[in-house]
Every structure is written in C-alpha cells, then in structure tokens.
Design a protein around this motif. Sequence first.
Motif, PDB file in Angstrom:
ATOM      1  N   ASP A  53       0.579  -1.118  -0.043  1.00 31.01           N
ATOM      2  CA  ASP A  53       0.397  -0.024  -0.113  1.00 31.01           C
ATOM      3  C   ASP A  53       0.861   1.032   0.541  1.00 31.01           C
ATOM      4  O   ASP A  53       0.413   2.068   0.535  1.00 31.01           O
ATOM      5  CB  ASP A  53      -1.022   0.169   0.924  1.00 31.01           C
ATOM      6  N   GLY A  54       1.804   1.648  -0.798  1.00 35.41           N
ATOM      7  CA  GLY A  54       2.583   2.460  -0.961  1.00 35.41           C
ATOM      8  C   GLY A  54       3.842   3.007  -0.188  1.00 35.41           C
ATOM      9  O   GLY A  54       4.272   4.198   0.405  1.00 35.41           O
ATOM     10  N   ARG A  55       4.554   1.908   1.147  1.00 37.58           N
ATOM     11  CA  ARG A  55       5.040   2.732   2.203  1.00 37.58           C
ATOM     12  C   ARG A  55       6.310   1.952   2.002  1.00 37.58           C
ATOM     13  O   ARG A  55       6.554   1.298   0.837  1.00 37.58           O
ATOM     14  CB  ARG A  55       4.267   1.066   3.364  1.00 37.58           C
ATOM     15  N   TYR A  56       6.730   2.233   1.970  1.00 38.74           N
ATOM     16  CA  TYR A  56       8.429   2.704   1.507  1.00 38.74           C
ATOM     17  C   TYR A  56       9.720   1.857   3.295  1.00 38.74           C
ATOM     18  O   TYR A  56       9.184   2.055   4.063  1.00 38.74           O
ATOM     19  CB  TYR A  56       8.839   3.891   1.267  1.00 38.74           C
ATOM     20  N   ALA A  57      10.627   1.763   2.339  1.00 40.83           N
ATOM     21  CA  ALA A  57      11.678   1.218   3.408  1.00 40.83           C
ATOM     22  C   ALA A  57      13.138   2.453   3.268  1.00 40.83           C
ATOM     23  O   ALA A  57      13.173   2.921   1.704  1.00 40.83           O
ATOM     24  CB  ALA A  57      12.285  -0.165   3.351  1.00 40.83           C
ATOM     25  N   SER A  58      13.394   2.735   4.023  1.00 37.05           N
ATOM     26  CA  SER A  58      14.817   3.278   3.993  1.00 37.05           C
ATOM     27  C   SER A  58      15.990   3.194   4.531  1.00 37.05           C
ATOM     28  O   SER A  58      15.424   2.367   5.823  1.00 37.05           O
ATOM     29  CB  SER A  58      14.360   4.933   4.726  1.00 37.05           C
ATOM     30  N   GLY A  59      17.286   3.827   4.479  1.00 41.91           N
ATOM     31  CA  GLY A  59      18.240   2.798   4.703  1.00 41.91           C
ATOM     32  C   GLY A  59      18.902   2.017   3.852  1.00 41.91           C
ATOM     33  O   GLY A  59      18.416   1.651   2.691  1.00 41.91           O
ATOM     34  N   SER A  60      20.332   1.955   4.273  1.00 43.34           N
ATOM     35  CA  SER A  60      21.980   1.280   3.184  1.00 43.34           C
ATOM     36  C   SER A  60      20.918  -0.472   3.244  1.00 43.34           C
ATOM     37  O   SER A  60      22.063  -1.511   2.768  1.00 43.34           O
ATOM     38  CB  SER A  60      22.353   1.062   3.603  1.00 43.34           C
ATOM     39  N   THR A  61      20.053  -0.809   4.098  1.00 47.70           N
ATOM     40  CA  THR A  61      20.302  -2.620   4.743  1.00 47.70           C
ATOM     41  C   THR A  61      19.190  -3.094   3.589  1.00 47.70           C
ATOM     42  O   THR A  61      18.587  -2.119   2.986  1.00 47.70           O
ATOM     43  CB  THR A  61      19.999  -3.178   5.723  1.00 47.70           C
ATOM     44  N   THR A  62      19.572  -4.499   2.628  1.00 46.05           N
ATOM     45  CA  THR A  62      18.926  -5.261   1.941  1.00 46.05           C
ATOM     46  C   THR A  62      18.284  -6.255   2.426  1.00 46.05           C
ATOM     47  O   THR A  62      17.536  -6.763   1.678  1.00 46.05           O
ATOM     48  CB  THR A  62      19.977  -4.867   0.938  1.00 46.05           C
ATOM     49  N   SER A  63      18.352  -6.241   3.702  1.00 44.28           N
ATOM     50  CA  SER A  63      17.324  -6.925   4.446  1.00 44.28           C
ATOM     51  C   SER A  63      16.856  -7.399   5.528  1.00 44.28           C
ATOM     52  O   SER A  63      17.723  -6.883   6.482  1.00 44.28           O
ATOM     53  CB  SER A  63      18.077  -9.272   4.100  1.00 44.28           C
ATOM     54  N   ALA A  64      16.245  -7.726   6.186  1.00 42.76           N
ATOM     55  CA  ALA A  64      16.145  -7.731   7.581  1.00 42.76           C
ATOM     56  C   ALA A  64      14.928  -9.006   8.143  1.00 42.76           C
ATOM     57  O   ALA A  64      14.749  -9.368   7.156  1.00 42.76           O
ATOM     58  CB  ALA A  64      14.919  -6.642   8.091  1.00 42.76           C
ATOM     59  N   THR A  65      15.272  -9.383   8.920  1.00 40.64           N
ATOM     60  CA  THR A  65      14.227 -10.154  10.053  1.00 40.64           C
ATOM     61  C   THR A  65      13.814  -9.912  10.682  1.00 40.64           C
ATOM     62  O   THR A  65      13.813  -9.109  11.307  1.00 40.64           O
ATOM     63  CB  THR A  65      15.357 -11.115  10.402  1.00 40.64           C
ATOM     64  N   TYR A  66      11.976  -9.631  10.292  1.00 41.90           N
ATOM     65  CA  TYR A  66      10.583  -9.621  11.371  1.00 41.90           C
ATOM     66  C   TYR A  66      10.199 -10.493  11.943  1.00 41.90           C
ATOM     67  O   TYR A  66       9.545 -11.902  11.393  1.00 41.90           O
ATOM     68  CB  TYR A  66      10.050  -8.629  10.243  1.00 41.90           C
ATOM     69  N   THR A  67      10.257 -10.011  13.095  1.00 40.40           N
ATOM     70  CA  THR A  67       9.486 -11.198  14.108  1.00 40.40           C
ATOM     71  C   THR A  67       7.814 -10.616  14.736  1.00 40.40           C
ATOM     72  O   THR A  67       8.227  -9.672  14.906  1.00 40.40           O
ATOM     73  CB  THR A  67      10.106 -11.685  15.061  1.00 40.40           C
ATOM     74  N   LEU A  68       7.300 -11.570  14.878  1.00 39.58           N
ATOM     75  CA  LEU A  68       5.877 -11.595  15.798  1.00 39.58           C
ATOM     76  C   LEU A  68       5.945 -11.832  17.346  1.00 39.58           C
ATOM     77  O   LEU A  68       6.195 -13.378  17.003  1.00 39.58           O
ATOM     78  CB  LEU A  68       4.616 -11.861  15.009  1.00 39.58           C
ATOM     79  N   ASN A 125      17.209  -1.763  -1.887  1.00 40.71           N
ATOM     80  CA  ASN A 125      18.672  -1.141  -2.168  1.00 40.71           C
ATOM     81  C   ASN A 125      18.572  -0.240  -1.975  1.00 40.71           C
ATOM     82  O   ASN A 125      19.115   0.620  -3.069  1.00 40.71           O
ATOM     83  CB  ASN A 125      19.605  -1.682  -3.014  1.00 40.71           C
ATOM     84  N   GLY A 126      19.037   0.934  -0.716  1.00 43.21           N
ATOM     85  CA  GLY A 126      19.277   1.994  -0.725  1.00 43.21           C
ATOM     86  C   GLY A 126      18.367   3.144  -0.691  1.00 43.21           C
ATOM     87  O   GLY A 126      18.144   4.119  -0.215  1.00 43.21           O
ATOM     88  N   GLY A 127      16.231   1.873  -0.149  1.00 43.55           N
ATOM     89  CA  GLY A 127      15.432   2.499  -0.096  1.00 43.55           C
ATOM     90  C   GLY A 127      14.472   2.251  -1.004  1.00 43.55           C
ATOM     91  O   GLY A 127      14.996   1.451  -2.297  1.00 43.55           O
ATOM     92  N   GLY A 128      12.730   2.266  -1.244  1.00 45.13           N
ATOM     93  CA  GLY A 128      12.334   2.133  -2.054  1.00 45.13           C
ATOM     94  C   GLY A 128      11.067   1.491  -1.270  1.00 45.13           C
ATOM     95  O   GLY A 128      10.635   1.593  -0.217  1.00 45.13           O
ATOM     96  N   VAL A 129      10.061   1.174  -2.347  1.00 51.97           N
ATOM     97  CA  VAL A 129       8.546   0.054  -1.992  1.00 51.97           C
ATOM     98  C   VAL A 129       8.685  -0.783  -1.057  1.00 51.97           C
ATOM     99  O   VAL A 129       9.830  -1.968  -1.663  1.00 51.97           O
ATOM    100  CB  VAL A 129       7.441  -0.306  -3.354  1.00 51.97           C
ATOM    101  N   MET A 130       7.754  -0.799   0.128  1.00 50.96           N
ATOM    102  CA  MET A 130       8.197  -2.310   0.780  1.00 50.96           C
ATOM    103  C   MET A 130       7.484  -3.297   0.381  1.00 50.96           C
ATOM    104  O   MET A 130       6.432  -3.242  -1.171  1.00 50.96           O
ATOM    105  CB  MET A 130       7.865  -2.066   1.630  1.00 50.96           C
ATOM    106  N   PRO A 131       8.124  -4.359  -0.089  1.00 51.62           N
ATOM    107  CA  PRO A 131       6.714  -5.673  -0.430  1.00 51.62           C
ATOM    108  C   PRO A 131       6.085  -6.558   0.506  1.00 51.62           C
ATOM    109  O   PRO A 131       6.271  -5.833   1.685  1.00 51.62           O
ATOM    110  CB  PRO A 131       8.251  -6.867  -0.670  1.00 51.62           C
TER     111      PRO A 131
END
Length: 223
Positions: A81-96, A134-140
């Motif tokens: 829905d148009g949300r973005y990521a920002s920063g230099s990292t190309t991966s992250a682990t998200y935990t619930l 890479n470098g930020g952009g639209v979130m998957p």
Amino acid sequence: MTKLRLQRALLACAAAIGATASAQASVVTLDAYDSGYYSNRGATPDLNSIIEDQTRNNWFAFDLSSIAGKVTGAVLTILADGRYASGSTTSATYTLYDVSTDIGALTGGTGGAGAYTDLASGTVYGAASIALPNGGGVMPEVSVDLTGALDDINAALGGLFAMGGTSDLGANQYLWISSNAEISARLDLEVAPVPLPAALLPFGTALAGLGGLGALRRRSRAA
C-alpha cells in the motif's frame, strides 16, 4: 426396504455428512481493525502508521468474534500500500510476538513504554526474512506464518486478538514509512469444521440396532 438396503442407506448418509463436514473447512480472511506503533519513550501516533525501526515496534489488532471452529493455520500479511523502506540494508528479519498489554490500552494509545517492550518480547508467533530495495524504496508485501500463535488465537476466539512486531534493523534503517492506508494488514485463518458427533450418533445407533435385530432373528430361526 430390506434390512441390507436400509443399512446401506444409513452408511451412505453418514458418509455424506462426513464429506460435507470436510468440505466446510475454509480460509477466513480478517482485516486488522487497528494497528500502530509504540516508541521506546511510549509515544504512539494518532495516524494509522506502522513504521518500524530501532526505536519503534509495531502492532496489529483483529476481531475474532466471527470465527467458529478450531483454527489450524494462520498467516499475517502486511500490505504494501505505498509504504517505503529507507536505509542501506537490503534485508531484515521481522518477528511477531504475543501481546500481554491490555488491548484497550494498546489501541487507545495509553500502553506507554511498557507496550514498546511488550511488542518485542514473550512468545514468538513467527518470523520472516524481508528482501528490501537497495538504498530504500517501496516495501514488498510481507507474509508471516503464525504457527506459534495458534494456541493463543484459539483461546481468543469470540473476542479481540493482537500481536506485536520488531526487526533486527540497525540505526537509521526504517520499514513501512509514509502511508496512512486504512487497512495495514490481513490475517488469513484456516478454520476446521465443527465436529458433528451428535449428527452421526443416530446412524451408528440405528446400524447397531439393525445388527442386533439380525442376530436375534438368526437365533430364533436356529431354535
């Protein structure tokens, strides 16, 4: 109708009921009725922001009052829905994680710094590795299998349920920036059919009765 035909008819009816019960297994999709984040200072936004970074953990709340039957599988999908990521990292682990903060306080914005800690601790519900631009952009779109949440989801049926999320991002790295979309996430629940022992019992009783009647008749003829 002869005894044999009646037995066959009863067995066919029992099989049909069993098949109907199996066919009723379904996937139910629920939209989050509320979501947001808490910062490490206890601040929370008025808008429907789910931004997540080193100082903010997010959360999602669902109304399970419409679910009937045992939940045997669950997946949370956080929408792009148009949300973005920002920063230099190309991966992250998200935990619930599970949430022990009162849901009224959580959604009402009064959870404070304790809610921030709670959203990233306790029982792990599931985790996902996210490939980031890479470098930020639209979130998957991000989907997380919630096998670890099934007991809590079933315990919450008929009421409200919430979960908290955090990531392993470093400083100046951000997920889900810049969107106030009304729906932030959906919860897909695999719901098993309600067992039908009461419906099948008369057929079993009838079959047993027919079997007993046949045995009695055979003994009578032998005598």
